[in-house]
Design an enzyme around this catalytic site. Sequence first.
Site, PDB file in Angstrom:
ATOM      1  N   CYS A  77      62.452  83.019 -10.737  1.00  0.00           N
ATOM      2  CA  CYS A  77      62.980  84.479 -10.762  1.00  0.00           C
ATOM      3  C   CYS A  77      61.965  85.569 -11.119  1.00  0.00           C
ATOM      4  O   CYS A  77      61.134  85.731 -10.127  1.00  0.00           O
ATOM      5  CB  CYS A  77      63.889  84.419 -11.839  1.00  0.00           C
ATOM      6  SG  CYS A  77      65.249  85.757 -11.875  1.00  0.00           S
ATOM      7  N   HIS A 175      67.864  80.960  -9.583  1.00  0.00           N
ATOM      8  CA  HIS A 175      67.702  80.257 -10.749  1.00  0.00           C
ATOM      9  C   HIS A 175      68.195  78.971 -10.596  1.00  0.00           C
ATOM     10  O   HIS A 175      69.267  78.464 -10.529  1.00  0.00           O
ATOM     11  CB  HIS A 175      68.519  80.748 -11.897  1.00  0.00           C
ATOM     12  CG  HIS A 175      68.221  82.160 -12.619  1.00  0.00           C
ATOM     13  ND1 HIS A 175      67.572  82.128 -13.518  1.00  0.00           N
ATOM     14  CD2 HIS A 175      68.378  83.160 -11.903  1.00  0.00           C
ATOM     15  CE1 HIS A 175      67.005  83.458 -13.885  1.00  0.00           C
ATOM     16  NE2 HIS A 175      67.727  84.264 -12.981  1.00  0.00           N
ATOM     17  N   GLU A 177      67.986  76.355 -12.570  1.00  0.00           N
ATOM     18  CA  GLU A 177      68.798  75.790 -13.860  1.00  0.00           C
ATOM     19  C   GLU A 177      70.233  76.170 -13.881  1.00  0.00           C
ATOM     20  O   GLU A 177      70.713  75.678 -14.783  1.00  0.00           O
ATOM     21  CB  GLU A 177      67.871  76.262 -15.030  1.00  0.00           C
ATOM     22  CG  GLU A 177      68.066  77.654 -15.370  1.00  0.00           C
ATOM     23  CD  GLU A 177      67.527  78.857 -14.684  1.00  0.00           C
ATOM     24  OE1 GLU A 177      66.553  78.531 -13.868  1.00  0.00           O
ATOM     25  OE2 GLU A 177      67.460  79.842 -15.115  1.00  0.00           O
TER      26      GLU A 177
END
Lengths: 194, 253
Positions: A77, A175, A177
Amino acid sequence: MSVVIVDYNAGNVQSVTYALERLGVSPVLSADPEVIRSADRVIFPGVGEASTAMRFLKERKLDEVIKDLKQPVFGVCLGLQLMCAHSEENNTDCLGIFDVQVKKFEPTLKVPQMGWNNLEHTTGPLFKGIEADSYVYYVHSYYAETSEYTIATTDYVNTFSAALNKDNFYALQAHPEKSGKVGERILQNFLDIK
Amino acid sequence: MLTKRIIPCLDIKNGRTVKGVNFVDLRDAGDPVELAAIYAAEGADELVFLDITATVEKRKTLIELVKRVAAEINIPFTVGGGISSIADVSALLNAGADKISINSSAVMRPELVSELAGEFGSQCVVVAIDSRFVEGEHIVHVSGGRIATERRTLLWAKEVEERGAGEILLTSMDHDGTKAGFANELTAKVSGSVSIPVIASGGAGNQEHFLDSFTIGLADAALAASIFHFKEVSIPDLKNYLKGYNIPVRIEK
């Protein structure tokens, strides 16, 4: 394998930690140059604003540390944007690992881009086993232009670099995650890079 | 192409999901994490946890819950309910929440929106607006939609955008619970007058209502609770239905 997440006060690193733990890795959060240099893998996360983040890195001399790393490094990011040459966000000079400009989306669509968008033209080990047009989760108002370092693209307002790679440096605008199974595979692929 | 998001909402009290969940395959019908994991696996794009815990002491259970959700769920989630300070938000974000939503506290003190955006970034600040149609005007309501304010919905939406909100969660109190469809006219007006994403909420009863919220309501995302909890609409079926009408949706292969 030792995995270090660069701790530079840039937003929520907890999610990245949890995602790595789901993959069976226990990352260490650190701003100590020695700890970062000696890690097998370095993750450079970030949510926030470019100039504040760069100031913080420079104050701790982490800008030089990151640029000189030889092991696989993964910017996520804002981390991707900071690895570029320059960002329009508060006219910020960044690390310059990728000779790429970071620009603000023209507001022809809603800005920030928030939500799931697909990866196109993926190439290289970061995307091993990832099917074409897989979706990842984005939240951003600035984007890296496409360049010779682009290893995946996404279309929003215009085509931009969804991911970049140069030597041992990898970066993803989305992202991982928070990107479900696709994101977990991308993280695993990064850990598996030789 | 950026997809339209489907967002299940879980009501939480004292760390447990509140009534109205009818999942036979849940081992523990009150465990929000287990339910959240099912929704994530089914293709939910985000989750919203709305805490309706009454007392301050018991709100600590929310932080513990947020940590468990963040550890186990691999999609973004928003936490709302009773948030009124930078300290509240800091605790939730540190526990692993991706976004927080504020409602009454923003109406009472609009500077809170600016303060949170400045401190944590717009990307994590969702402003929830409860709107009710009163004497020809869309009026912002607070305290779970019970108390009318002086504010008009459209103007308030624009103000929170200017103050740095990253997203608007728009609930029509007139439609909420009716299962007669979202407030598409209002949603389209709000969505068309701000440049940040708008989540439509209130009134979902069937798949067609979601389609309408995107095509007529111009929503960027649509949120529902009971119809998902009672399996009246399943997320995979809904997404396939929307895809059939050329709505961009994320379907994992």
